[in-house]
Scaffold this active site. Structure first.
Site, short mmCIF file in Angstrom:
data_model
loop_
_atom_site.label_atom_id
_atom_site.label_comp_id
_atom_site.label_asym_id
_atom_site.label_seq_id
_atom_site.Cartn_x
_atom_site.Cartn_y
_atom_site.Cartn_z
N LEU A 114 0.59 -1.10 0.11
CA LEU A 114 0.16 0.22 -0.07
C LEU A 114 0.77 1.20 -0.03
CD1 LEU A 114 -3.07 -0.94 2.45
CD2 LEU A 114 -2.93 -0.88 0.27
N ASP A 115 2.17 1.15 -0.09
CA ASP A 115 2.89 2.39 -0.04
C ASP A 115 4.09 2.26 -0.80
OD1 ASP A 115 3.49 5.05 0.31
OD2 ASP A 115 4.22 4.80 2.59
N ILE A 116 4.12 1.83 -2.00
CA ILE A 116 5.28 1.59 -2.93
C ILE A 116 5.68 2.90 -3.74
CG2 ILE A 116 5.89 0.43 -5.05
CD1 ILE A 116 4.14 -1.81 -4.23
#
Length: 281
Positions: free
Chosen positions: A159-161
């Site tokens: 969820l935070d690439i």
């Protein structure tokens, strides 16, 4: 309720801790957004170099009780949750979790392997116009997808690439890091969980939150590849525009498939996306 007063200062104005648990701190590395925490480079008892992640030490007072009052139990639980997630992952392209500890002064800390090559953001800045050659970009994306595939197989969605969370070793290998906002398919998600510019539509639109899943990470990978090839982070409306005209057709098609508005229209899995990028000549 006790009214705790504190003064927030920049990291440069704060003393670097001498020790955290059994580790001797060498230097400040970076700040991460959750709870204004920091990452330090440190030496273990056997002189092994590690990275230590702590919460709340951006405040002048390092009292653990004060930290807990300031940042709340939710942030401490988030750090412990990240440790739990990392402990389930063992992959060459995911930063290695070592253990967690409790320090009387700094509270809970997370210990990970130390990666010496910086992150992808630093690498982007080294290229003219921040445009990375297609062969290099494809190689990096393939490693990220391999890491995501392993993560998804373990039931974990990152969820935070983004470039800051892609660490690079000296030999050019990729290490996916920072699972601070990661979740599972069974979680109840909130809108805005991620980083602006890299989030999929379902991460932003409250009415689409229920669509968050493994394909959400694939969208972010597509955005990341687009940034590497074009040197900029485009708005949604520009994905189909002129910004991709200089990108080879095969990679252009990969980006479009990865960044479809609807998750159902994207690659079905990280495994499929990985096969696609590997087969691009």
């Amino acid at each position: 309720m006790v009214d705790h007063q504190f003064q927030y200062t920049k990291q440069d104005d704060l003393p670097i801790p001498k020790r955290i648990g059994e580790y001797r701190v060498i230097e400040f590395v970076s700040r991460y957004t959750e709870a204004q925490g920091s990452v330090y480079k440190a030496l273990g008892p056997d002189d092994t170099v590690v990275a230590i992640k702590v919460i709340g030490n951006s405040f002048q007072s390092y009292s653990h009780s004060l930290i807990a009052a300031l940042i709340g139990e939710d942030d401490l639980e988030a750090l412990k949750r990240e440790a739990e997630i990392l402990s389930k992952l063992d992959h060459a392209n995911i930063v290695k979790f070592l253990h967690t500890g409790e320090d009387a002064e700094y509270g809970t800390y997370l210990v990970m392997e130390w990666i010496t090559g910086g992150n992808l953001r630093t690498m982007l800045l080294q290229y003219p116009e921040r445009k990375v050659p297609t062969t290099v970009s494809s190689h990096i994306i393939a490693q990220i997808l391999s890491a995501i595939e392993a993560s998804h197989n373990a039931g974990i969605i990152h969820l935070d690439i983004k470039p800051e969370n892609i660490l690079l070793t000296e030999d050019g290998s990729v290490k996916l890091s920072d699972f601070g906002v990661a979740g599972t398919s069974n979680d109840e998600f909130m809108a805005g969980r991620g980083t602006e510019g890299y989030m999929a539509p379902e991460q932003i639109d409250l009415s689409k939150i229920n669509l968050i899943g493994p394909r959400t990470d694939i969208y972010s990978v597509g955005i990341l590849l687009m940034e590497m090839l074009t040197g900029c982070l485009p708005q949604r409306e520009n994905i189909e525009g002129n910004i991709l005209q200089e990108v080879p057709a095969s990679l252009r098609e990969f980006i479009r498939c990865a960044t479809e508005e609807s998750p159902d229209s994207r690659f079905t899995s990280a495994e499929e996306a990985l096969r696609h990028i590997i087969n691009i000549k």
